[in-house]
Design an enzyme around this catalytic site. Structure first.
Site, PDB file in Angstrom:
ATOM      1  N   LEU A  54      -7.047 -33.811  21.151  1.00 54.35           N
ATOM      2  CA  LEU A  54      -7.899 -35.000  21.136  1.00 54.35           C
ATOM      3  C   LEU A  54      -9.312 -34.634  20.676  1.00 54.35           C
ATOM      4  O   LEU A  54      -9.922 -35.362  19.889  1.00 54.35           O
ATOM      5  CB  LEU A  54      -7.973 -35.610  22.530  1.00 54.35           C
ATOM      6  CG  LEU A  54      -6.920 -36.644  22.907  1.00 54.35           C
ATOM      7  CD1 LEU A  54      -7.188 -37.171  24.293  1.00 54.35           C
ATOM      8  CD2 LEU A  54      -6.911 -37.789  21.934  1.00 54.35           C
ATOM      9  N   VAL A  57      -9.175 -34.097  16.930  1.00 55.99           N
ATOM     10  CA  VAL A  57      -9.045 -35.351  16.178  1.00 55.99           C
ATOM     11  C   VAL A  57     -10.353 -36.130  16.219  1.00 55.99           C
ATOM     12  O   VAL A  57     -10.755 -36.759  15.244  1.00 55.99           O
ATOM     13  CB  VAL A  57      -7.875 -36.190  16.770  1.00 55.99           C
ATOM     14  CG1 VAL A  57      -7.881 -37.596  16.209  1.00 55.99           C
ATOM     15  CG2 VAL A  57      -6.551 -35.532  16.458  1.00 55.99           C
ATOM     16  N   ASP A  58     -11.037 -36.047  17.358  1.00 50.55           N
ATOM     17  CA  ASP A  58     -12.294 -36.766  17.521  1.00 50.55           C
ATOM     18  C   ASP A  58     -13.448 -36.112  16.766  1.00 50.55           C
ATOM     19  O   ASP A  58     -14.486 -36.751  16.603  1.00 50.55           O
ATOM     20  CB  ASP A  58     -12.641 -36.831  19.006  1.00 50.55           C
ATOM     21  CG  ASP A  58     -12.864 -38.246  19.453  1.00 50.55           C
ATOM     22  OD1 ASP A  58     -12.381 -39.141  18.742  1.00 50.55           O
ATOM     23  OD2 ASP A  58     -13.516 -38.461  20.482  1.00 50.55           O
ATOM     24  N   ALA A  59     -13.271 -34.873  16.323  1.00 48.66           N
ATOM     25  CA  ALA A  59     -14.383 -34.156  15.699  1.00 48.66           C
ATOM     26  C   ALA A  59     -14.810 -34.821  14.395  1.00 48.66           C
ATOM     27  O   ALA A  59     -16.008 -35.000  14.154  1.00 48.66           O
ATOM     28  CB  ALA A  59     -13.991 -32.707  15.448  1.00 48.66           C
TER      29      ALA A  59
ATOM     30  N   GLU B  85     -12.662 -38.624  26.324  1.00 46.33           N
ATOM     31  CA  GLU B  85     -13.032 -38.720  24.909  1.00 46.33           C
ATOM     32  C   GLU B  85     -14.086 -39.793  24.687  1.00 46.33           C
ATOM     33  O   GLU B  85     -15.007 -39.616  23.885  1.00 46.33           O
ATOM     34  CB  GLU B  85     -11.790 -39.034  24.070  1.00 46.33           C
ATOM     35  CG  GLU B  85     -10.971 -37.828  23.724  1.00 46.33           C
ATOM     36  CD  GLU B  85     -11.789 -36.740  23.062  1.00 46.33           C
ATOM     37  OE1 GLU B  85     -12.545 -37.042  22.134  1.00 46.33           O
ATOM     38  OE2 GLU B  85     -11.685 -35.588  23.500  1.00 46.33           O
TER      39      GLU B  85
END
Lengths: 75, 143
Positions: A54, A57-59, B85
Site C-alpha cells: 500500500l 502504491v501510494d508513493a 494510508e
C-alpha cells in the site's frame, strides 16, 4: 490566465495520480481479502505485505500531489 | 571510521525484525546521508534535501506506529491499513503545503529528488531482501 492554467494542470496531475492509486489499492485490498479467506492463518504475514505494498502504491500519487502543490503554491 | 559506522549500522539493521521498521530505518539513514552530501552544494540544497526526506519519513513513521499497534490476529486489518494510508496522505499534503508556504528559498531539485528517492525505498528494501534470500537459497541448494 496563466495562473488558472497552472491550477488546472495541478488538478489534472492530482486526479490522474488518484485514479491510478485507486485502482491499485482496490486490487490490493481485494487480493488481500481473497488470500485471508483462503488461508486465515497467513493473515499476519499478508498484513505486513499489504502495508508495504500500500505504501508503495501510494508513493506515486503522493509524488504527483507534491509536484502539483508546488505548482499551485510556489510557481 | 566509516567502516566501523557501516558495520554498526548493518548490525543494527540485522537486529530489526519488522520489515516496515527496516524500511523506515533505511529511509532515515538515506535522508541523513543525502542531507550530508547536499552540504557540498550549499546550505539551501542541504535543508531542502532534509525537508524532502522528512516529508517522506514522518508519514512513514506514522504508518509504522499504526502497524505496530495492530493486535495479532485482529480481523480489521484492511480497515486499519486504509485508515493508515489516509492519515499518511493527509499528513504528506499538510507538510507539503507548510513547506511551500513557510520556506521561501527552496532548492526544488534536491527537495523532490530526496523525497522521490526515499519514497522508492519502499520498493528497494523488500526487493533487496528477496534477492538476498534467493541467493542464500541457491547457495544452500548448490552446497
Amino acid at each position: 490566465m496563466e495562473q488558472s492554467l497552472i491550477l488546472i494542470a495541478g488538478g489534472i496531475l492530482m486526479g490522474l495520480g488518484a485514479i491510478g492509486s485507486g485502482v491499485g489499492i482496490g486490487m490490493l485490498g481485494g487480493k488481500y481479502l481473497e488470500g485471508v479467506a483462503r488461508q486465515p492463518e497467513l493473515q499476519p504475514m499478508l498484513m505486513t505485505q499489504l502495508f508495504i505494498s500500500l505504501a508503495l502504491v501510494d508513493a506515486v500519487p503522493i509524488i504527483a500531489v507534491g509536484i502539483s502543490l508546488y505548482m499551485i503554491f510556489a510557481l | 571510521m566509516i567502516e566501523a559506522l557501516f558495520s554498526v549500522l548493518s548490525k543494527r539493521f540485522g537486529q530489526i525484525e519488522s520489515p516496515l521498521e527496516r524500511i523506515v530505518f533505511v529511509q532515515f539513514l538515506s535522508t541523513l546521508a543525502i542531507g550530508v552530501l547536499s552540504c557540498f552544494f550549499g546550505l539551501v540544497a542541504a535543508y531542502s534535501a532534509l525537508l524532502g526526506g522528512a516529508i517522506s519519513l514522518l508519514p512513514a513513521y506514522i504508518l509504522l506506529r499504526r502497524y505496530n499497534k495492530l493486535p495479532v490476529g485482529d480481523d480489521s486489518g484492511l480497515k486499519q491499513a486504509v485508515t493508515a494510508e489516509l492519515v499518511r496522505l493527509s499528513l504528506s499534503v499538510t507538510l507539503f503545503i507548510a513547506t511551500f508556504v513557510l520556506v521561501e528559498r527552496l532548492n526544488v531539485l534536491f527537495f523532490f529528488g530526496t523525497f522521490i528517492g526515499t519514497q522508492f525505498i519502499f520498493l528497494v528494501v523488500p526487493v533487496a531482501q528477496a534477492n538476498r534470500l534467493r541467493n542464500r537459497y541457491r547457495k544452500g541448494i548448490s552446497s
